[in-house]
Design a protein around this motif. Sequence first.
Motif, PDB file in Angstrom:
ATOM      1  N   TYR A   2      67.808  16.161  15.883  1.00 27.66           N
ATOM      2  CA  TYR A   2      66.467  16.368  15.505  1.00 27.66           C
ATOM      3  C   TYR A   2      65.877  15.036  15.369  1.00 27.66           C
ATOM      4  CZ  TYR A   2      67.135  21.482  15.472  1.00 27.66           C
ATOM      5  OH  TYR A   2      67.406  22.674  15.492  1.00 27.66           O
ATOM      6  N   LEU A 163      57.760  28.369  12.993  1.00 30.96           N
ATOM      7  CA  LEU A 163      58.612  29.511  13.023  1.00 30.96           C
ATOM      8  C   LEU A 163      60.135  29.300  13.480  1.00 30.96           C
ATOM      9  CD1 LEU A 163      56.032  31.518  15.277  1.00 30.96           C
ATOM     10  CD2 LEU A 163      56.577  31.952  12.852  1.00 30.96           C
ATOM     11  N   LYS A 164      61.108  30.200  13.517  1.00 27.14           N
ATOM     12  CA  LYS A 164      62.328  30.037  13.856  1.00 27.14           C
ATOM     13  C   LYS A 164      62.593  30.054  15.403  1.00 27.14           C
ATOM     14  CE  LYS A 164      64.164  32.747  10.052  1.00 27.14           C
ATOM     15  NZ  LYS A 164      64.846  33.927   9.687  1.00 27.14           N
ATOM     16  N   GLU A 165      63.354  29.291  15.968  1.00 21.47           N
ATOM     17  CA  GLU A 165      63.652  29.112  17.333  1.00 21.47           C
ATOM     18  C   GLU A 165      63.579  30.428  18.285  1.00 21.47           C
ATOM     19  OE1 GLU A 165      67.108  27.722  20.462  1.00 21.47           O
ATOM     20  OE2 GLU A 165      67.144  26.686  18.365  1.00 21.47           O
ATOM     21  N   ASP A 166      64.220  31.669  17.506  1.00 22.39           N
ATOM     22  CA  ASP A 166      64.236  32.765  18.293  1.00 22.39           C
ATOM     23  C   ASP A 166      62.791  33.565  18.185  1.00 22.39           C
ATOM     24  OD1 ASP A 166      64.715  33.319  15.354  1.00 22.39           O
ATOM     25  OD2 ASP A 166      64.734  35.413  16.006  1.00 22.39           O
ATOM     26  N   GLU A 167      61.972  33.122  17.194  1.00 22.31           N
ATOM     27  CA  GLU A 167      60.857  33.707  17.294  1.00 22.31           C
ATOM     28  C   GLU A 167      59.858  32.919  18.237  1.00 22.31           C
ATOM     29  OE1 GLU A 167      60.496  35.035  12.311  1.00 22.31           O
ATOM     30  OE2 GLU A 167      60.278  32.990  13.007  1.00 22.31           O
ATOM     31  N   TYR A 168      60.138  31.758  18.338  1.00 19.88           N
ATOM     32  CA  TYR A 168      59.196  31.114  19.352  1.00 19.88           C
ATOM     33  C   TYR A 168      59.500  31.706  20.892  1.00 19.88           C
ATOM     34  CZ  TYR A 168      57.424  27.353  16.434  1.00 19.88           C
ATOM     35  OH  TYR A 168      56.875  26.558  15.289  1.00 19.88           O
ATOM     36  N   TRP A 205      61.304  21.138   7.187  1.00 18.29           N
ATOM     37  CA  TRP A 205      61.157  22.295   7.985  1.00 18.29           C
ATOM     38  C   TRP A 205      60.149  22.062   8.846  1.00 18.29           C
ATOM     39  CZ3 TRP A 205      63.104  26.899   9.439  1.00 18.29           C
ATOM     40  CH2 TRP A 205      62.187  27.823   9.909  1.00 18.29           C
ATOM     41  N   ASP A 208      60.925  19.755  12.070  1.00 18.02           N
ATOM     42  CA  ASP A 208      61.866  20.364  12.752  1.00 18.02           C
ATOM     43  C   ASP A 208      61.453  21.370  13.666  1.00 18.02           C
ATOM     44  OD1 ASP A 208      64.013  18.881  11.687  1.00 18.02           O
ATOM     45  OD2 ASP A 208      64.989  20.161  10.642  1.00 18.02           O
ATOM     46  N   GLY A 209      60.155  21.814  13.101  1.00 15.89           N
ATOM     47  CA  GLY A 209      59.595  23.051  14.220  1.00 15.89           C
ATOM     48  C   GLY A 209      59.461  22.477  15.618  1.00 15.89           C
ATOM     49  N   ARG A 212      62.526  23.111  17.459  1.00 19.69           N
ATOM     50  CA  ARG A 212      62.837  24.386  17.661  1.00 19.69           C
ATOM     51  C   ARG A 212      61.808  25.034  18.840  1.00 19.69           C
ATOM     52  NH1 ARG A 212      62.589  24.290  11.910  1.00 19.69           N
ATOM     53  NH2 ARG A 212      60.495  25.314  11.920  1.00 19.69           N
ATOM     54  N   ALA A 216      63.282  26.146  22.310  1.00 18.68           N
ATOM     55  CA  ALA A 216      62.950  27.930  22.721  1.00 18.68           C
ATOM     56  C   ALA A 216      62.171  27.790  24.103  1.00 18.68           C
ATOM     57  CB  ALA A 216      62.052  28.427  21.595  1.00 18.68           C
TER      58      ALA A 216
END
Length: 372
Positions: A2, A163-168, A205, A208-209, A212, A216
């Motif tokens: 990252y 957001l989280k990776e899966d949310e993106y 956090w 790192d977004g 992510r 995604a």
Amino acid sequence: MYFRELIDNYRWDDVNDRILSKTSKDVEMALSKSRLLAVDDFMALISPAAEPYMEQMAALSRRYTRQRFGKTIQFYVPLYLTNSCINHCIYCGFNHKNDIRRIILTDDQILREVEAIRKLGDFRHILLVTAENPRDAGAGYIENAIRLVKPYFSSISVEVQPLKEDEYRRLTEAGMNAVYCYQETYNKERYKTYHPKGMKSKFDWRIDGFDRMGRAGVRKIGLGVLIGLEDWRTDVAMMAFHLRYLQKTYWQTKYSISFPRMRPHEGEAFQPNVTMSDRQLAQLVFAFRIFDHDVELAMSTREDSRFRDRMATLGITSLSAGSKTDPGGYAVYKKELEQFAVNDDRNPDEVLDAVKKQGYEVVWKDWDLSLQ
């Protein structure tokens, strides 16, 4: 890997010293390159040593912008969905401590806002904006909003909490085309001074977004720093390092850069630590265009009409118009709390006329989608 793992390689004071040590020879060397500028070249172009070269930089910026984008300006409109926020950012009107009416638009209210926006102009590119309230206006709420507005717009961007990776990935599948997220400042040691509480206080956090988003498969990622918090030259140089990392790592993604200068807001009377003149902002726009011919450069209604009109022909490729920065501001509510005070309050037709008078055409939707 990252970018967070690399950022410590770029010590804040060292980067600042490198910028201030640039000479006219460094600037001329950067200007002589037609492509593949390094971040070190970018530092020369934003340095005080580059100030005597403004006319040459403006000409190059205009030329490269026309080569890539033609004589066009993309229009977009922001739709604020909520001012409900858990963060305590000391420079923002949505600060959790501010005693204001908190609003989260319902489905019906979102559609009423869309109807009002459609009457403003032929907008096809909308930016959905939220404060940060993951419990009541998190990924599920944003996904629902995307699906609600999708029938009315060909391009949907969001400016929301990290957001989280899966949310993106979910939002992309729902119809989202781009994510704009501003680190605000890359000065890790002082970051928490401006963000004392809430999820936004977590520097790692937030930064790192962007990784992510890339993982995604987000189609376009927007970066920016809030000018007024820390030394602007050092902050944007750090952002240039970040941009180059992202471009190399997630090379299929498009990128956008914004240059928000701090504006008056509700609540704590935080005064900018650093002021940036119009001439310095122009220098920054030119430097970014020379540094990267393909990146989208956006300018919001934080800037006044005179400056925005001038920059529309010199490097900027995307403008907001007719913006309301309060939730429900187009139709549902009348002047609730704004995130920041708008500086260019012209309606879209007036901005359109100003662009056309300069021989440019307006693109109401996303270029990349138009070309597909």
